[in-house]
Design a protein around this motif. Structure first.
Motif, PDB file in Angstrom:
ATOM      1  N   ARG A  83      27.274  53.778  41.325  1.00 55.22           N
ATOM      2  CA  ARG A  83      28.040  52.830  40.520  1.00 55.22           C
ATOM      3  C   ARG A  83      29.038  52.076  41.391  1.00 55.22           C
ATOM      4  NH1 ARG A  83      31.729  53.519  35.201  1.00 55.22           N
ATOM      5  NH2 ARG A  83      31.664  51.303  34.709  1.00 55.22           N
ATOM      6  N   ALA A  84      29.638  52.783  42.363  1.00 50.03           N
ATOM      7  CA  ALA A  84      30.607  52.137  43.249  1.00 50.03           C
ATOM      8  C   ALA A  84      29.941  51.059  44.091  1.00 50.03           C
ATOM      9  CB  ALA A  84      31.274  53.178  44.140  1.00 50.03           C
ATOM     10  N   VAL A  85      28.740  51.356  44.618  1.00 53.32           N
ATOM     11  CA  VAL A  85      28.043  50.372  45.454  1.00 53.32           C
ATOM     12  C   VAL A  85      27.624  49.172  44.615  1.00 53.32           C
ATOM     13  CG1 VAL A  85      25.939  49.965  46.778  1.00 53.32           C
ATOM     14  CG2 VAL A  85      27.242  52.042  47.152  1.00 53.32           C
ATOM     15  N   GLY A  86      27.200  49.431  43.367  1.00 49.20           N
ATOM     16  CA  GLY A  86      26.649  48.355  42.563  1.00 49.20           C
ATOM     17  C   GLY A  86      27.668  47.562  41.769  1.00 49.20           C
ATOM     18  N   GLU A  87      28.904  48.054  41.657  1.00 52.24           N
ATOM     19  CA  GLU A  87      29.892  47.376  40.828  1.00 52.24           C
ATOM     20  C   GLU A  87      30.165  45.963  41.366  1.00 52.24           C
ATOM     21  OE1 GLU A  87      31.068  47.772  37.969  1.00 52.24           O
ATOM     22  OE2 GLU A  87      32.164  45.927  38.258  1.00 52.24           O
ATOM     23  N   THR A  88      30.200  44.987  40.456  1.00 52.28           N
ATOM     24  CA  THR A  88      30.312  43.602  40.891  1.00 52.28           C
ATOM     25  C   THR A  88      31.568  42.915  40.374  1.00 52.28           C
ATOM     26  OG1 THR A  88      27.919  43.527  40.756  1.00 52.28           O
ATOM     27  CG2 THR A  88      29.064  41.450  41.055  1.00 52.28           C
ATOM     28  N   MET A  89      31.664  42.782  39.056  1.00 54.57           N
ATOM     29  CA  MET A  89      32.702  41.908  38.481  1.00 54.57           C
ATOM     30  C   MET A  89      34.118  42.349  38.847  1.00 54.57           C
ATOM     31  SD  MET A  89      31.603  39.343  37.373  1.00 54.57           S
ATOM     32  CE  MET A  89      33.142  38.647  36.782  1.00 54.57           C
ATOM     33  N   ALA A  90      34.391  43.651  38.656  1.00 55.40           N
ATOM     34  CA  ALA A  90      35.749  44.133  38.895  1.00 55.40           C
ATOM     35  C   ALA A  90      36.132  43.930  40.354  1.00 55.40           C
ATOM     36  CB  ALA A  90      35.851  45.601  38.510  1.00 55.40           C
ATOM     37  N   VAL A  91      35.206  44.251  41.266  1.00 59.43           N
ATOM     38  CA  VAL A  91      35.492  44.116  42.693  1.00 59.43           C
ATOM     39  C   VAL A  91      35.682  42.647  43.055  1.00 59.43           C
ATOM     40  CG1 VAL A  91      34.581  44.523  44.991  1.00 59.43           C
ATOM     41  CG2 VAL A  91      34.259  46.231  43.234  1.00 59.43           C
ATOM     42  N   LEU A  92      34.807  41.808  42.480  1.00 52.26           N
ATOM     43  CA  LEU A  92      34.899  40.369  42.742  1.00 52.26           C
ATOM     44  C   LEU A  92      36.277  39.828  42.411  1.00 52.26           C
ATOM     45  CD1 LEU A  92      32.905  37.683  42.959  1.00 52.26           C
ATOM     46  CD2 LEU A  92      33.380  37.617  40.551  1.00 52.26           C
ATOM     47  N   MET A  93      36.896  40.389  41.353  1.00 55.82           N
ATOM     48  CA  MET A  93      38.172  39.847  40.907  1.00 55.82           C
ATOM     49  C   MET A  93      39.349  40.333  41.745  1.00 55.82           C
ATOM     50  SD  MET A  93      37.437  40.015  36.871  1.00 55.82           S
ATOM     51  CE  MET A  93      38.572  38.919  36.067  1.00 55.82           C
ATOM     52  N   VAL A  94      39.242  41.513  42.367  1.00 58.89           N
ATOM     53  CA  VAL A  94      40.421  42.066  43.041  1.00 58.89           C
ATOM     54  C   VAL A  94      40.308  42.190  44.555  1.00 58.89           C
ATOM     55  CG1 VAL A  94      41.054  43.363  40.988  1.00 58.89           C
ATOM     56  CG2 VAL A  94      39.714  44.473  42.759  1.00 58.89           C
ATOM     57  N   ALA A  95      39.107  42.008  45.134  1.00 56.79           N
ATOM     58  CA  ALA A  95      38.943  42.340  46.559  1.00 56.79           C
ATOM     59  C   ALA A  95      39.296  41.195  47.500  1.00 56.79           C
ATOM     60  CB  ALA A  95      37.525  42.822  46.832  1.00 56.79           C
TER      61      ALA A  95
END
Lengths: 275, 293
Positions: B217-229
């Motif tokens: 799930r960590a590798v595949g997570e997209t939206m949340a990471v896109l917003m904060v990284a």
């Protein structure tokens, strides 16, 4: 076993029928639009509403850049080309109609004391030559540069205006759509970014801590964009051959009509007034 | 009488056959979907693979697909840093929570705690991202600008994958047979001695599976990471440097990508699939090794 066989035949029959009906729809009235990926999302929405107003009609939208829009229209592959820039001198054989305007505003946090930046200062900030706000008359704080992701049309227009290449920009945050840009800048007092003017003005009027900077001493507003004073903008054109088909003409008239204003504004473009 | 028996026999054979056929069909469809995804990715990335040598995806000097520079490596390290960082936080936190729920909390407390964790699991990722963007990023920005960074991504990911690990570990812990616990108690082991010596080894496979799920799930997570990284393409040199993950890259650029740019994004999709495959294989090894003990 016999039941199974019958089941298989029924399935094949149903599949063939649905296939046939798909073919028969495709062969009825169809409008093909190709070109700019900036206009494409708007064209898809316009097409959807056009289809619901004219049952039996199909609007097919394909992207590939403004150049493809011009080429396909000339060759007759597409009924309408989508071109997100002003027409060039050697394109006078085509008929262009502007359906909307797109403009980019430079935004900073509302608490930022800097009231204006020159063109050179903006270019220097984005290329990392100026890294602190006090160098341009602001507080002593590091500048956070917010850039757009590669391929976005706002990025293209921004780069073209300041004559930069994307590889020269030194961003601290890279964003996708306008809303993300507005959230990022309104949450960071030292950030600078750029988004569609329509989106920024809408949010700034509704209390989001955001400030649109003037460009070449012209205020960034929808009004100035519409009357052509604001420099960082471009027209969104639909082009056809000199004698458009009746269907194409009807679609373009629809795109410019008040029936389509809300769709244009939903994409943060500014509708052109026909009156 | 005989006729009646025959009829039952006949019917059950026929049902068996149908059931068998149904199961085979289901399994084939599931396998076919995976194969089709792989085929689709290969097909879409083929135009780029044909004329861009594979080495260029790791030796080019930067990621500027519109200027013909295609280095994917910074995004691979970004993905790995973010997901391994969050795993580092989540593994002790998750196992501790599961142990607390299974062995230390009162039944009432344990129930309440579990509901809370389940609620956390139900929150959509975009909500986490939004909260991160409007709350966590400005907070870290006051301390170490620009705020959107590897650290924020790790923190948000940790929150998101925590419930996965807690709930699977908890299920593994309470599945340990009661006799084991009673035997351990009869041997006079302390509570911690029982957990460390008996329960954890017995539940190891379930916990490892939970860690793997969380990692996926960590590798595949997209939206949340896109917003904060922060999404700047670079090798992170500190926890406060912005990074871009492979999934965020696809989500950011796919909408407007054309031609080679689009094909290269599909190549990064292939790379992501490869990464997940390596992860699964590694977990398979782990599982086997401990199973053999």
């Amino acid at each position: 076993m016999r039941f199974l066989r019958r089941f298989v035949w029924v399935t094949i029959g149903v599949l063939m029928l649905t296939g046939l009906s798909a073919v028969s729809i495709a062969s009825s009235h169809k409008l093909v639009l190709t070109g700019s990926s900036t206009i494409a999302p708007l064209a898809v929405e316009l097409g959807r509403r056009f289809e619901s107003l004219h049952p039996g009609m199909r609007v097919d939208v394909q992207t590939g850049g403004s150049a493809r829009g011009i080429n396909d229209t000339r060759k007759g592959i597409a009924d309408i080309g989508m071109v997100s820039r002003a027409m060039k001198a050697d394109e006078q054989d085509l008929q262009a109609v502007t359906i909307a305007l797109d403009g980019i505003g430079i935004i900073v946090h509302a608490s930022n004391p800097v009231a204006a930046l020159t063109r050179q200062q903006i270019a220097d900030i984005f290329t990392g030559k100026i890294t602190n706000w006090h160098e341009v008359g602001g507080k002593d704080a590091r500048i956070t540069v917010v850039n757009k992701a590669e391929g976005r049309s706002t990025l293209e227009l921004f780069l073209a205006y300041f004559q930069l290449k994307n590889s020269e920009i030194r961003p601290h945050i890279v964003i996708g759509d306008n809303q993300q840009g507005i959230k990022t800048v309104s949450g960071n007092p030292h950030a600078i970014g750029y988004v569609s003017i329509g989106a920024a003005e809408y949010d700034a009027q509704r209390g989001v801590p955001l400030k649109l900077l003037p460009l070449d001493s012209v205020a960034a507003s929808v009004v100035n964009l519409r009357n052509g004073d604001y420099p960082l903008s471009r027209p969104l054109n639909l082009v056809t051959r000199m004698t458009p088909t009746a269907l194409a003409k009807r679609f373009i008239d629809f795109a410019r009509s008040e029936q389509a204003y809300d769709l244009v504004e939903m994409q943060y473009f500014i509708p052109v007034s026909v009156d | 009488m005989i006729w009646w028996k025959c009829s039952i026999l006949f019917q059950s054979v026929s049902i068996d056959r149908w059931f068998n056929a149904g199961l085979r069909l289901g399994a084939t469809v599931a396998a076919l979907i995976m194969a089709l995804i792989l085929l689709f990715l290969l097909l879409e990335s083929w135009p780029a693979l044909q004329h861009i040598p594979l080495m260029r995806f790791v030796t080019d000097d930067a990621w500027h697909p519109l200027e013909d520079r295609y280095n994917l490596l910074p995004m691979v390290t970004g993905t790995l840093y973010a997901s391994s960082g969050s795993l580092l936080l989540v593994i002790p936190l998750g196992i501790a929570s599961a142990l607390f729920m299974a062995f230390y909390a009162s039944p009432r407390m344990s129930m309440l705690y579990r509901r809370l964790i389940e609620l956390l699991a139900g929150i959509p990722s975009v909500v986490f991202g939004f909260w991160g963007l409007t709350t966590v990023v400005p907070l870290i920005n006051q301390w170490q600008p620009p705020g959107a960074s590897l650290l924020t991504a790790i923190l948000i990911l940790t929150l998101m994958i925590l419930p996965t690990l807690v709930l699977t570990s908890y299920a593994a812990l309470i599945a340990v047979p009661d006799e084991y616990l009673r035997s351990a108690a009869a041997l006079g082991l302390s509570r911690w001695g029982m957990i460390y010596g008996v329960v954890l080894p017995a539940a190891r496979q379930g916990i490892v599976a939970g860690i793997l799920l969380a990692a996926g799930r960590a590798v595949g997570e997209t939206m949340a990471v896109l917003m904060v990284a922060g999404n700047v393409v670079q090798h992170a040199d500190s926890l406060f440097a912005p990074i871009r993950t492979l999934t965020a890259n696809i989500a950011l650029e796919m909408a407007y990508a054309m031609g080679d740019h689009r094909a290269v994004l599909f190549v990064s999709g292939l790379l992501l699939l490869l990464l997940v495959m390596i992860l699964t294989t590694m977990a398979g090894w782990f599982g086997k090794e401990h199973h053999g003990e």
